[in-house]
Every structure is written in C-alpha cells, then in structure tokens.
Design a protein around this motif. Sequence first.
Motif, PDB file in Angstrom:
ATOM      1  N   ARG B 210       0.818  -1.211   0.000  1.00  0.00           N
ATOM      2  CA  ARG B 210       0.000   0.000   0.000  1.00  0.00           C
ATOM      3  C   ARG B 210       0.858   1.270   0.000  1.00  0.00           C
ATOM      4  O   ARG B 210       0.625   2.186  -0.784  1.00  0.00           O
ATOM      5  CB  ARG B 210      -0.947  -0.017   1.196  1.00  0.00           C
ATOM      6  CG  ARG B 210      -1.997   1.034   1.106  1.00  0.00           C
ATOM      7  CD  ARG B 210      -3.089   0.799   2.090  1.00  0.00           C
ATOM      8  NE  ARG B 210      -4.160  -0.027   1.542  1.00  0.00           N
ATOM      9  CZ  ARG B 210      -5.316  -0.196   2.141  1.00  0.00           C
ATOM     10  NH1 ARG B 210      -5.540   0.354   3.304  1.00  0.00           N
ATOM     11  NH2 ARG B 210      -6.237  -0.936   1.592  1.00  0.00           N
ATOM     12  N   ALA B 214       1.364   4.039  -3.046  1.00  0.00           N
ATOM     13  CA  ALA B 214       1.199   5.481  -2.834  1.00  0.00           C
ATOM     14  C   ALA B 214       2.450   6.216  -3.303  1.00  0.00           C
ATOM     15  O   ALA B 214       2.360   7.244  -3.979  1.00  0.00           O
ATOM     16  CB  ALA B 214       0.923   5.758  -1.357  1.00  0.00           C
ATOM     17  N   ARG B 555      -8.616   4.031   2.220  1.00  0.00           N
ATOM     18  CA  ARG B 555      -9.856   4.424   1.552  1.00  0.00           C
ATOM     19  C   ARG B 555     -10.111   5.925   1.682  1.00  0.00           C
ATOM     20  O   ARG B 555     -10.525   6.582   0.730  1.00  0.00           O
ATOM     21  CB  ARG B 555     -11.033   3.681   2.180  1.00  0.00           C
ATOM     22  CG  ARG B 555     -11.485   2.526   1.358  1.00  0.00           C
ATOM     23  CD  ARG B 555     -12.495   1.693   2.112  1.00  0.00           C
ATOM     24  NE  ARG B 555     -12.493   0.345   1.597  1.00  0.00           N
ATOM     25  CZ  ARG B 555     -13.082   0.004   0.452  1.00  0.00           C
ATOM     26  NH1 ARG B 555     -13.734   0.897  -0.257  1.00  0.00           N
ATOM     27  NH2 ARG B 555     -13.019  -1.233   0.034  1.00  0.00           N
ATOM     28  N   GLY B 558      -7.782   7.742  -0.622  1.00  0.00           N
ATOM     29  CA  GLY B 558      -8.258   7.641  -1.999  1.00  0.00           C
ATOM     30  C   GLY B 558      -9.484   8.501  -2.244  1.00  0.00           C
ATOM     31  O   GLY B 558      -9.562   9.228  -3.245  1.00  0.00           O
ATOM     32  N   TYR B 561      -8.641  12.163  -2.121  1.00  0.00           N
ATOM     33  CA  TYR B 561      -7.877  12.529  -3.326  1.00  0.00           C
ATOM     34  C   TYR B 561      -8.831  12.712  -4.508  1.00  0.00           C
ATOM     35  O   TYR B 561      -8.781  13.716  -5.218  1.00  0.00           O
ATOM     36  CB  TYR B 561      -6.847  11.440  -3.623  1.00  0.00           C
ATOM     37  CG  TYR B 561      -6.049  11.635  -4.892  1.00  0.00           C
ATOM     38  CD1 TYR B 561      -5.073  12.620  -4.962  1.00  0.00           C
ATOM     39  CD2 TYR B 561      -6.277  10.829  -6.005  1.00  0.00           C
ATOM     40  CE1 TYR B 561      -4.330  12.796  -6.127  1.00  0.00           C
ATOM     41  CE2 TYR B 561      -5.541  11.003  -7.173  1.00  0.00           C
ATOM     42  CZ  TYR B 561      -4.573  11.983  -7.222  1.00  0.00           C
ATOM     43  OH  TYR B 561      -3.852  12.149  -8.378  1.00  0.00           O
ATOM     44  N   ALA B 622      -3.989  13.671   0.904  1.00  0.00           N
ATOM     45  CA  ALA B 622      -4.821  13.628  -0.298  1.00  0.00           C
ATOM     46  C   ALA B 622      -4.946  15.015  -0.913  1.00  0.00           C
ATOM     47  O   ALA B 622      -4.850  15.185  -2.137  1.00  0.00           O
ATOM     48  CB  ALA B 622      -6.194  13.066   0.031  1.00  0.00           C
TER      49      ALA B 622
END
Lengths: 171, 661
Positions: B210, B214, B555, B558, B561, B622
Amino acid sequence: MLDGADSSVVAAALILLALVVLGPSWATPTALGDGTAEVDVLAPTWLDSGEGPTDHVLRDDPGRFGTDASYLRSPPLVVDVSNVSGSPELYYDLDVPALDLDTGPVERRLSGPGRYRLELADVAVPPADYRYRDVEAPDSGVYTGIVTVRVQSFSGQTVVANRTVGVRIAR
Amino acid sequence: MSDGEPGERPSVATLRRTVERGRAGLFGDAGGLVVFLTAVVVLWGLWRVDFLLNDSATVGNVLVNVADGHLAVTESPYALTAGEQPGLVAVDGQFYGRNYGQIYLAVPFLWSLDAVAGLVDLRLLLAAGWSLALLALARAVARLRDRPVLADAGAVIAVGAFAASALVATDMGWLQRPRPLVALGLSTMLLAATGATALYRLLSWIHGRRVGMAGGLGLVLATPVGFWGSFPKRHVLSATVLVLVVALFAASRTGTDRRAVLARAGAYAVVGLFASVHAFEAVFTFAVLVPLDVLTAPTNDRRTLAVVLVVFAVSLVPMLVTNTAISGNPMKPPRKLVGVDGGLSLDPAEAPIGDAGAGSAGGESSGTGGGTDGGPTPGDGSGQSGDGIPFVWVLAPLAPVVDRFFWILEIMFRSIESGLAAATELDRLYHVMVRSGWVPDVRYHLTAYETLELSFLEAFPLSGALLALPSLLVAGVSRRAGSLRDHLRSGLADPVRQTDLFAASLGLTLFVVYLPELPLFAMITQRYVVLVMPLVLYGVCRLAPVRAALTDHGRLVGGAYAGTLLVGGLALGVTFATLDLARGEAVQLHALLGLGAGVVVALAAVGWPLHRRDRAVAVGLALAAGTTTLFVVASGLVVFTDGNHALDLVRVVAGLLPTVG
C-alpha cells in the motif's frame, strides 16, 4: 463470454489491425493551402467603425495572485465566416511597435463557414521599478497599437481590418 | 511464479515462465506493473509533442544526427541558427550538443518509428500506443484486484478511444519533423514510469504494497516529475537515476548473495551511465554513494569490490567514448566546451550561469519568453592546474585525466561552498522553498514578464509533510530508553536506516549544489532540483504518521484525493472561464493552492505526535497530492499547451476547455 485476458487480446488485435489497415497517411493534413473566405467582424465593433486612432484604448490591468506584472488584455476577435474555398487561415494581431510587445499573432485554419473566435495572448507589462541592465519598464502613457485582421493563404491575402488603437500603460 | 497451465506444451510453458520472470525482474510484482502502466497512461495522455524550453531544439537536433550515425550536428531541422540552440558547442569548426546519454536512449525509439513510418500513420500510432497501454493497465488492475470485468471494461474503452481518435486524427502540423521529438517523449515517459516503479519496489519492500503504491503513483501524480514527464529535458532522467541508485543501494544492504552484489554493482553502473548525460550531477551522486556504500555494505571483500569496480568501469564507457570523440579528452564533457554563441560558462559566483549576456555553453530558454540557463557547472576559467605536480610527469599519458580529476575536485569544492553559503540566505530560501510570486532579481524579461516559477512547496506541497521529521524524531527518541548514541549505533546497522541516510545525503547534496542558481527564471517547478523530489517523497512515505494514514485509512486517502480532483477541477474550470487568466496568473493561482495544501499537510503531520489523528494526516496527504495532480493536468490541458497534444482526443477535449493566456 470472454474472460479478462481474452477480451484484452481481442481488443489489442483489433487496434493493431485497424492501425495497419488505415495506412500511413490517414490523419487529416493541417498545412496551409490555397483558398479564400469572406469574413464579417462581429467584435470588437470598433474595428469596423471609422473613429479616430486613440478612441479605443486598451489598458493594462494589475496582475492577480501575486504577479506584480500588469496585463494588457486584447479583446477577442469574433467573426462570421462564409464562402470558404480551399484551406485559408484567419490572422489576428495587435502590434505596439514602441513597446516591443508580443501578443501574437494568432492564426486559425478556416475549415468551413461559421462563427470563429480568436484570442490574443495577454501581455505582461513589468512593474514600474523593473530594471535589468539595459532592460527597463515602459513609461506610463498612451502608445500607438496596430490591429490587423486578414484572411491569408498561399494564393494571397485579403485585409479585413487594419487600424490603429491607443494602448494605455497605467502606473 | 506459474509453472504453466496443465496440459500446456513444454515450449509454451517455458515461454510463459520466461515472460513471468522478466516481468518480475522489471516490475517486481503485479503492483509494480500497475504503477508503471498508470504512469505511462497518465503521462501519454498529457503528452505535448513540443519544445517547452528552447534548448530542446538542441536535443532534438542532436538526436537526428546521432540517429544518422554521427555525434556532430550537421543537420539542424529544429533550428535555423546556432543562436536558437542553447547548449550547442563548437570544436574545430564542428557543432556538438550535450546530454548525449539521454539521446542514445531515444535512438532505438526513433529508429523504430522510422521503420514503421511507411506502414502506419504516426498520429494513429500514438493513439494505438495509448490504447494498448490502457488495455495492459486494465488487465493488470483486474489481476491485482481479481476482478476480470475491469479488463473487459478497459478493452471496450481502449477500442472506443482508438476508433474516436481515428475519426478526428490530424497530422502534427506544428512540427516539420515530429518523429525525433516523439522518440524523446517516449523515452522520457518510460524513464519516469521506471522511476515510479523503482520507488514502488523500494517502499513496498520496506512498508508493504500500500505504501509502495502510494509512493510509486505519487511520483508521477503528486510531484512535478509528472509535469516534466514527456518533455525532452534531463530532469526526469536525473530523478529516475537517483531513485534507482537508492533502490539498488537498499537491495544491496540485505545480504552477500549474488543478487545483493549485483544490486550494489548496479547502483554504480547507473551512476556511470548517468555521467554520459550530466557529469556534474553524476559526480556528486558518486561522491555520496562511495563513502556511504563502503561504510554500510554487508561485506567489502575483494571479490565483491572487484565485481563493483569492473561493472562501474564498463558503465563509464559511453561517457568516455563520447567525450573523447568530441573533445579528445575522456574527462571533458560537452557542457564544459566553448558555447557556439560566445565564451565559456563562467563561475556562478561571478556571473550567473545562463545569463543571456554571458553566452554560456549551457543555455536554454523558455518557449514562452526567451533567455538561457545551463546548470551550475563552474567553468574552465582556471585553465591547466596540474602542470606543477611531479607525478603528472610519471603518468604522462594519463596527464589530461589526472588534470581533470583535480579540476573535478575543485568544481565540487566550490559548488558545495557556494551552496552552503546560499543556504544561509533566508530571502533566497523563502522564495525557493515557500512562496514565489514576483521574486526580486529574477530576470522576468526573459520569460515575457510571466511569473512561471513555483516554489518547491507550491509545486510539491506533499513535501511539507517532511517538516514533521524533527518533531517525530524528538517524540521517538524521548519515548525509548537508552542514550542517543545507542540509538544511532543500532539504527545505522539497519539496512532501512542506512538507505534513509543515503537518500537524505544524496538529496541534500544535490539540492545544496543547485541552490546558488535559484531562484531563476523558466524554472516552473524549481526544475533544477526536481531530481531530489522523489527522494523527498521517499522521506515523506517513511514518516510514521504518513504510513499510518496510508495503511489504516487508505480508503479515506483515496476518497479525499478523488474529491480534491473533482471539486478542485470544477473550481479551476470555473475560475479559468470567468477570470480570463494570463499564464503567469494561472501559475500563481496554482502556487497559492499548493502553498495552502502544503501548510495543511505540514500542520497535520507536525502535530501528529500530540494529536495522533491519522485521519487528519490522511486528508492532508490527499489534498496535497490532489493539488499537484490538478496543476499537472491543468498544465497539460490548458496552461502550457497550444493544441500540441500527442493524442487527438485530448486535443479535442482540451479545445473545449476555457483558455488561459
């Protein structure tokens, strides 16, 4: 029903096949050719009028968001184009000889009749105290600018408008 | 690794195994492939086949000539005069360019494009390439997520996009010779994607997939590497080189097996090859690598060192051969030769390199304005320095090489010295790092008075998170028992800490040696120091609060973002449509947004030891990442473009958006 791998392979094959079938000269050429067009200026309206040279003054606006420069913003040119033959282009420029400003020109290919809108780049004018060796900010005042609109192609050019305007540098 | 499907013929199984092994070697795992392909799809989509700065005309011309089989520039399709080609040098009446290593990389692409030119349309080829990359990406994501339907969806979109492209395809009327520039764009994009994949592999090795994803995706989407991703400049190449060197360094700390030794030799090989592109940056990379490598290597036995030495020596061949062919001196890179338009590049302390008036060999200027720059490569002013040293007589045949060695040491010493002096100037640091705006003493007349220079933080707001480092170190040390010295000693035995130390030293060194040049016109994203930005991103991803946010609140990161892109994109569109922004104003609007996002993520991360709110850090990350993505996308679609997109579809879409300028 195709599984994930198969659909990708089929799609890739389709794309590659189409690529080869369409051949090496598929894309439409954009080069200037011969041709003419009729142009009717809708804006700026003063381009058509017979007024004096300094009536329509363009002035510089302060730059925003921390840009200390100010900006000379020319009005967009809006025209109606008809009777297009061949592939001519429309030319729009504002020149201020005394200031060595570079707003364009912009040239747009006329692909057919209709309304066209051309915008000149905003031109930055440095703050009054800008100085580097022999480069200096222009003095405030009204300078003479020349606006040119024409239709041009390899077979010749037609001047649609050509007139002087006042360009004010404000401090 | 698969052993082939049951019932497969042995040859098919072998082929499959080879492909799998090759894929593992290049990308690591499925995640690495996704990172690589995402980078390609994004950069290809925003690709403008053009010169952003006019020294790219030099690079384009050199490529044309090298592809024809000679280093000298005899054919010049991208510029009529030498004056239009900053960076061109003259030797015995012949003209040469620079960055030859970068050009060698593009040659196979140009040859391939030339080979198929009679068969397929270039514009359609670009559309097909993008569609195929999208197909591959959809398939890789489908595998990673175990959702075959994603591959089907990707297939439909890819075919649809290609068909639509064919309907609106136009030729590249703005370029007389598009293929060399296309080749340079392709090689640059693949380099950027390689850097992203290397960062993914490095970070996923330390912190899992993860954090790796990123970091890898962030390299292209959340740093200015995305901005430079397809322009024929060296900055992306340099950035990728540094990531590769750090990743190989890390891989070589873990053991003494063949793999580790090869990784160690690989780090040196990358630096050696890099010297054929930009000797100045390569020398500093080498100078940081050698001591830290030798001090922290698992073994320095004779066999290992022999392998490293041999591989490094071989990797220097492209540079040595190129330099010898051009200047007659294997240690004298083209950047140090006499510029065509005037004298030698001068000491930055006396006159800024790239000063249009100085006529340095190293020049480039903005397509939006003009002017030159060349990188802080202090010059030849001192002449021959080795004449009085006795052993030069003994080594007479090596005299030029020895002479050059001392000359290099002198350049390094002076660069570090002026860099450290510059680092004490608060005004300079403020404008380079924090806020740009209208910066005093920048020669804006060379960029038509447009303020195109974002500060480091404005261009790369995620870097603000690194401000949390001191507070995290203090919190970490105070929490644990034992003396500071014990922490340092045990810490430095750990391969990850060793890698941290190397990355930090490398990043700081290259930042410091470029600092005296900054602030400077036509930098856009402080591009001279773009090469250290991936290392900064590595540092950000190594921070405990960032890791916690990415791992436990992926989550949220994401979603926030995506929200930033959606809301920010709409807001930018409305702003551009209503305010009639000039280019400099648009860039400064992005600057303020970047600064704001940078402050938010910095506050969230700095305060984390006290508040421990991972979610705040997640949203900050984000926001910062999304702000840079918006800048990169807006630059590609609206701000730094003029209908010169590689993809016709993007050209058509961009034509519908509000204009800037």
